[in-house]
Motif scaffolding. Structure first.
Motif, PDB file in Angstrom:
ATOM      1  N   SER A  57       4.533  40.148   0.781  1.00 18.28           N
ATOM      2  CA  SER A  57       5.232  40.551  -0.442  1.00 18.28           C
ATOM      3  C   SER A  57       6.441  41.429  -0.156  1.00 18.28           C
ATOM      4  O   SER A  57       7.379  41.473  -0.930  1.00 18.28           O
ATOM      5  N   TYR A  58       6.455  42.114   0.970  1.00 10.75           N
ATOM      6  CA  TYR A  58       7.588  42.972   1.288  1.00 10.75           C
ATOM      7  C   TYR A  58       8.553  42.325   2.270  1.00 10.75           C
ATOM      8  O   TYR A  58       9.434  42.979   2.800  1.00 10.75           O
ATOM      9  N   ASP A  59       8.406  41.026   2.519  1.00 10.82           N
ATOM     10  CA  ASP A  59       9.396  40.304   3.314  1.00 10.82           C
ATOM     11  C   ASP A  59      10.715  40.289   2.540  1.00 10.82           C
ATOM     12  O   ASP A  59      10.711  40.296   1.310  1.00 10.82           O
ATOM     13  N   PRO A  60      11.835  40.234   3.214  1.00 12.94           N
ATOM     14  CA  PRO A  60      13.121  40.242   2.514  1.00 12.94           C
ATOM     15  C   PRO A  60      13.246  39.087   1.512  1.00 12.94           C
ATOM     16  O   PRO A  60      12.722  38.000   1.735  1.00 12.94           O
ATOM     17  N   ALA A  61      13.946  39.348   0.429  1.00 13.84           N
ATOM     18  CA  ALA A  61      14.127  38.339  -0.621  1.00 13.84           C
ATOM     19  C   ALA A  61      14.842  37.108  -0.107  1.00 13.84           C
ATOM     20  O   ALA A  61      14.662  36.016  -0.644  1.00 13.84           O
ATOM     21  N   HIS A  62      15.662  37.229   0.936  1.00 16.89           N
ATOM     22  CA  HIS A  62      16.422  36.072   1.408  1.00 16.89           C
ATOM     23  C   HIS A  62      15.520  34.989   2.010  1.00 16.89           C
ATOM     24  O   HIS A  62      15.953  33.865   2.186  1.00 16.89           O
ATOM     25  N   VAL A  63      14.256  35.310   2.301  1.00 20.64           N
ATOM     26  CA  VAL A  63      13.332  34.280   2.780  1.00 20.64           C
ATOM     27  C   VAL A  63      13.140  33.228   1.686  1.00 20.64           C
ATOM     28  O   VAL A  63      13.181  32.034   1.934  1.00 20.64           O
ATOM     29  N   ALA A  64      12.969  33.680   0.464  1.00 20.60           N
ATOM     30  CA  ALA A  64      12.842  32.750  -0.661  1.00 20.60           C
ATOM     31  C   ALA A  64      14.124  31.957  -0.851  1.00 20.60           C
ATOM     32  O   ALA A  64      14.086  30.764  -1.156  1.00 20.60           O
ATOM     33  N   GLU A  65      15.265  32.608  -0.653  1.00 19.65           N
ATOM     34  CA  GLU A  65      16.550  31.920  -0.771  1.00 19.65           C
ATOM     35  C   GLU A  65      16.678  30.821   0.286  1.00 19.65           C
ATOM     36  O   GLU A  65      17.165  29.737   0.002  1.00 19.65           O
ATOM     37  N   GLN A  66      16.242  31.105   1.507  1.00 21.23           N
ATOM     38  CA  GLN A  66      16.295  30.103   2.572  1.00 21.23           C
ATOM     39  C   GLN A  66      15.467  28.886   2.186  1.00 21.23           C
ATOM     40  O   GLN A  66      15.863  27.751   2.409  1.00 21.23           O
ATOM     41  N   LEU A  67      14.322  29.119   1.599  1.00 19.78           N
ATOM     42  CA  LEU A  67      13.411  28.036   1.261  1.00 19.78           C
ATOM     43  C   LEU A  67      13.962  27.149   0.146  1.00 19.78           C
ATOM     44  O   LEU A  67      13.716  25.945   0.136  1.00 19.78           O
ATOM     45  N   ARG A  68      14.706  27.719  -0.773  1.00 20.08           N
ATOM     46  CA  ARG A  68      15.239  26.940  -1.891  1.00 20.08           C
ATOM     47  C   ARG A  68      16.037  25.730  -1.422  1.00 20.08           C
ATOM     48  O   ARG A  68      15.994  24.675  -2.025  1.00 20.08           O
ATOM     49  N   GLY A  69      16.755  25.875  -0.347  1.00 18.27           N
ATOM     50  CA  GLY A  69      17.558  24.781   0.181  1.00 18.27           C
ATOM     51  C   GLY A  69      16.714  23.612   0.675  1.00 18.27           C
ATOM     52  O   GLY A  69      17.204  22.502   0.824  1.00 18.27           O
ATOM     53  N   TYR A  70      15.448  23.863   0.905  1.00 15.24           N
ATOM     54  CA  TYR A  70      14.545  22.821   1.401  1.00 15.24           C
ATOM     55  C   TYR A  70      13.595  22.326   0.312  1.00 15.24           C
ATOM     56  O   TYR A  70      12.744  21.481   0.565  1.00 15.24           O
ATOM     57  N   GLY A  71      13.726  22.868  -0.892  1.00 10.14           N
ATOM     58  CA  GLY A  71      12.894  22.420  -2.002  1.00 10.14           C
ATOM     59  C   GLY A  71      11.448  22.848  -1.903  1.00 10.14           C
ATOM     60  O   GLY A  71      10.573  22.202  -2.449  1.00 10.14           O
ATOM     61  N   GLY A  72      11.185  23.943  -1.239  1.00  5.10           N
ATOM     62  CA  GLY A  72       9.822  24.399  -1.050  1.00  5.10           C
ATOM     63  C   GLY A  72       9.374  25.401  -2.092  1.00  5.10           C
ATOM     64  O   GLY A  72      10.109  25.756  -3.003  1.00  5.10           O
ATOM     65  N   THR A  73       8.147  25.848  -1.937  1.00  2.00           N
ATOM     66  CA  THR A  73       7.533  26.818  -2.829  1.00  2.00           C
ATOM     67  C   THR A  73       7.148  28.049  -2.025  1.00  2.00           C
ATOM     68  O   THR A  73       6.622  27.927  -0.927  1.00  2.00           O
ATOM     69  N   MET A 125       0.839  -1.166   0.000  1.00  6.58           N
ATOM     70  CA  MET A 125       0.000   0.000   0.000  1.00  6.58           C
ATOM     71  C   MET A 125       0.897   1.246   0.000  1.00  6.58           C
ATOM     72  O   MET A 125       1.858   1.331   0.752  1.00  6.58           O
ATOM     73  N   SER A 126       0.570   2.213  -0.831  1.00  8.72           N
ATOM     74  CA  SER A 126       1.380   3.429  -0.899  1.00  8.72           C
ATOM     75  C   SER A 126       0.973   4.412   0.198  1.00  8.72           C
ATOM     76  O   SER A 126      -0.158   4.428   0.657  1.00  8.72           O
ATOM     77  N   ARG A 127       1.921   5.201   0.577  1.00  8.01           N
ATOM     78  CA  ARG A 127       1.723   6.181   1.636  1.00  8.01           C
ATOM     79  C   ARG A 127       1.124   7.456   1.045  1.00  8.01           C
ATOM     80  O   ARG A 127       1.480   7.882  -0.044  1.00  8.01           O
ATOM     81  N   ALA A 128       0.207   8.082   1.769  1.00 10.79           N
ATOM     82  CA  ALA A 128      -0.362   9.349   1.340  1.00 10.79           C
ATOM     83  C   ALA A 128       0.697  10.432   1.447  1.00 10.79           C
ATOM     84  O   ALA A 128       1.558  10.387   2.318  1.00 10.79           O
ATOM     85  N   SER A 129       0.661  11.399   0.543  1.00  9.82           N
ATOM     86  CA  SER A 129       1.639  12.483   0.611  1.00  9.82           C
ATOM     87  C   SER A 129       1.200  13.514   1.653  1.00  9.82           C
ATOM     88  O   SER A 129       0.020  13.640   1.966  1.00  9.82           O
ATOM     89  N   LEU A 130       2.178  14.238   2.172  1.00 10.46           N
ATOM     90  CA  LEU A 130       1.916  15.225   3.205  1.00 10.46           C
ATOM     91  C   LEU A 130       2.511  16.563   2.788  1.00 10.46           C
ATOM     92  O   LEU A 130       3.681  16.643   2.420  1.00 10.46           O
ATOM     93  N   SER A 131       1.687  17.595   2.818  1.00 12.41           N
ATOM     94  CA  SER A 131       2.140  18.952   2.526  1.00 12.41           C
ATOM     95  C   SER A 131       2.152  19.756   3.812  1.00 12.41           C
ATOM     96  O   SER A 131       1.250  19.628   4.639  1.00 12.41           O
ATOM     97  N   ALA A 132       3.157  20.607   3.973  1.00  8.58           N
ATOM     98  CA  ALA A 132       3.258  21.485   5.135  1.00  8.58           C
ATOM     99  C   ALA A 132       3.135  22.924   4.658  1.00  8.58           C
ATOM    100  O   ALA A 132       3.748  23.308   3.661  1.00  8.58           O
ATOM    101  N   VAL A 133       2.326  23.708   5.356  1.00  9.99           N
ATOM    102  CA  VAL A 133       2.137  25.121   5.030  1.00  9.99           C
ATOM    103  C   VAL A 133       2.673  25.946   6.192  1.00  9.99           C
ATOM    104  O   VAL A 133       2.302  25.724   7.345  1.00  9.99           O
ATOM    105  N   VAL A 134       3.555  26.893   5.878  1.00 12.26           N
ATOM    106  CA  VAL A 134       4.134  27.779   6.883  1.00 12.26           C
ATOM    107  C   VAL A 134       3.779  29.209   6.493  1.00 12.26           C
ATOM    108  O   VAL A 134       3.999  29.612   5.362  1.00 12.26           O
ATOM    109  N   THR A 135       3.209  29.951   7.425  1.00 16.90           N
ATOM    110  CA  THR A 135       2.976  31.374   7.188  1.00 16.90           C
ATOM    111  C   THR A 135       4.006  32.144   7.999  1.00 16.90           C
ATOM    112  O   THR A 135       4.269  31.827   9.151  1.00 16.90           O
TER     113      THR A 135
END
Length: 71
Positions: A38-54, A1-11
């Protein structure tokens, strides 16, 4: 049986100092979605890239609606 996928949402708003620890604790998730102001620093997106997030950028006026949409 395959495992259900899990998504995490962080605000977040201006939490770059604690975001790495938060994202690291979600390593078990199949998908990570981070909702940021939208006005959060751009480095937040950079931090996320290392974790493969969106990143979903939002404006203050749409903050609540975008958080609900992410979930």
């Amino acid at each position: 049986m395959s495992r259900a996928s899990l998504s995490a949402v962080v605000t977040t708003y201006n939490n770059a100092a604690t975001l790495d620890a938060c994202l690291a604790s979600l390593a078990f998730a199949d998908e990570i979605l981070v909702v940021v102001q939208s006005y959060d620093p751009a480095h937040v997106a950079e931090q996320l890239r290392g974790y493969g997030g969106t990143v979903l950028r939002t404006t203050l006026s749409q903050w609540q609606a975008d958080k609900l949409q992410a979930v």
